[in-house]
Write a protein that holds these residues in place. Structure first.
Motif, mmCIF file in Angstrom:
data_model
loop_
_atom_site.group_PDB
_atom_site.id
_atom_site.type_symbol
_atom_site.label_atom_id
_atom_site.label_comp_id
_atom_site.label_asym_id
_atom_site.label_seq_id
_atom_site.Cartn_x
_atom_site.Cartn_y
_atom_site.Cartn_z
ATOM 1 N N THR A 1 0.804 -1.177 -0.163
ATOM 2 C CA THR A 1 0.021 -0.028 0.145
ATOM 3 C C THR A 1 0.640 1.320 0.080
ATOM 4 O OG1 THR A 1 -1.716 -1.294 1.247
ATOM 5 C CG2 THR A 1 -2.021 1.251 1.216
ATOM 6 N N VAL B 1 1.158 3.705 -3.154
ATOM 7 C CA VAL B 1 0.620 5.488 -2.992
ATOM 8 C C VAL B 1 1.762 6.188 -3.296
ATOM 9 C CG1 VAL B 1 0.100 7.189 -1.227
ATOM 10 C CG2 VAL B 1 -1.282 4.874 -1.369
ATOM 11 N N PHE C 1 2.248 11.114 3.540
ATOM 12 C CA PHE C 1 0.954 10.012 3.399
ATOM 13 C C PHE C 1 1.489 8.857 3.906
ATOM 14 C CE2 PHE C 1 -0.477 12.913 -0.149
ATOM 15 C CZ PHE C 1 -1.809 12.503 -0.189
ATOM 16 N N MET D 1 -1.570 7.482 6.403
ATOM 17 C CA MET D 1 -2.311 6.282 6.115
ATOM 18 C C MET D 1 -2.085 5.570 7.415
ATOM 19 S SD MET D 1 -1.689 5.338 2.283
ATOM 20 C CE MET D 1 0.047 5.110 2.356
ATOM 21 N N ASN E 1 -8.919 -0.553 4.552
ATOM 22 C CA ASN E 1 -8.384 0.697 4.386
ATOM 23 C C ASN E 1 -6.977 0.660 3.648
ATOM 24 O OD1 ASN E 1 -10.022 2.651 5.737
ATOM 25 N ND2 ASN E 1 -9.061 2.343 7.484
ATOM 26 N N ASP E 2 -6.390 -0.428 3.663
ATOM 27 C CA ASP E 2 -5.208 -0.804 2.783
ATOM 28 C C ASP E 2 -5.612 -1.109 1.227
ATOM 29 O OD1 ASP E 2 -2.645 -1.521 3.833
ATOM 30 O OD2 ASP E 2 -3.470 -2.484 5.418
ATOM 31 N N PHE F 1 -7.147 2.151 -0.011
ATOM 32 C CA PHE F 1 -5.649 3.000 -0.600
ATOM 33 C C PHE F 1 -4.951 2.484 -1.737
ATOM 34 C CE2 PHE F 1 -5.901 4.734 4.189
ATOM 35 C CZ PHE F 1 -6.758 5.826 3.870
ATOM 36 N N SER F 2 -5.063 1.363 -1.733
ATOM 37 C CA SER F 2 -4.278 0.661 -2.777
ATOM 38 C C SER F 2 -4.879 0.788 -4.007
ATOM 39 C CB SER F 2 -4.007 -1.102 -2.392
ATOM 40 O OG SER F 2 -2.962 -0.931 -1.274
ATOM 41 N N ALA G 1 -4.673 4.313 -5.633
ATOM 42 C CA ALA G 1 -3.352 4.413 -5.929
ATOM 43 C C ALA G 1 -3.155 3.619 -7.187
ATOM 44 C CB ALA G 1 -2.322 3.944 -4.821
#
Length: 156
Positions: A5, A9, A30, A34, A142-143, A146-147, A150
């Protein structure tokens, strides 16, 4: 957050920003931001050793880097853009490397960074060994989010 992750990002930041110093600064900001979100940890440092967890770290690292290398292969960016993508990925993972070095070797000069990293993980809200930190799909949401964001930014 897991290494993949952070790498994804950071790579997305590097792809979309041209200034290396800004890439490094944003990747670090970030990273810590994160880490303040709820996320699972795939190893328990009370019992983990490098010998028992190296394969998890390797799988995590390789999966993120393969996606980044695939994006580079498909888009064929110039050497500066490629450097920026890789610089962002590395910079975003760098705080975790420092934490591992402190955890394994107890370098005193890294203690403040380790404490700040722990603070960012919000152990007041998500206890270090509590259910909120276990490796579950709910804690990995959340991982994954966000991944995914990204990856989209990396490929468009």
């Amino acid at each position: 957050m897991i290494l993949a992750t952070h790498a994804l990002v950071g790579a997305a930041i590097g792809k979309n920003i041209n200034n290396p110093w800004v890439i490094i600064a944003l990747s670090l900001v970030f990273h810590f931001t994160m880490d303040s979100f709820r996320h699972g940890e795939y190893f328990d440092d009370r019992v983990a050793t490098l010998k028992t967890t190296w394969w998890k770290v390797a799988l995590d690292l390789i999966s993120g880097l393969l996606i980044i290398l695939f994006a580079i292969y498909l888009q064929k960016p110039n050497i500066i853009q490629t450097r920026n993508i890789l610089l962002g990925a590395f910079s975003s993972m760098f705080p975790d490397l420092l934490t591992v070095l402190y955890w394994k070797f107890h370098f005193k000069f890294l203690e403040k960074i380790k404490k700040f990293h722990a603070f960012c993980h919000r152990y007041d809200r998500f206890p270090k060994y509590g259910k909120e930190r276990q490796w579950t799909l709910r804690n990995a949401f959340n991982d994954l989010l966000f991944s995914l964001i990204a990856i989209i930014l990396l490929f468009i």
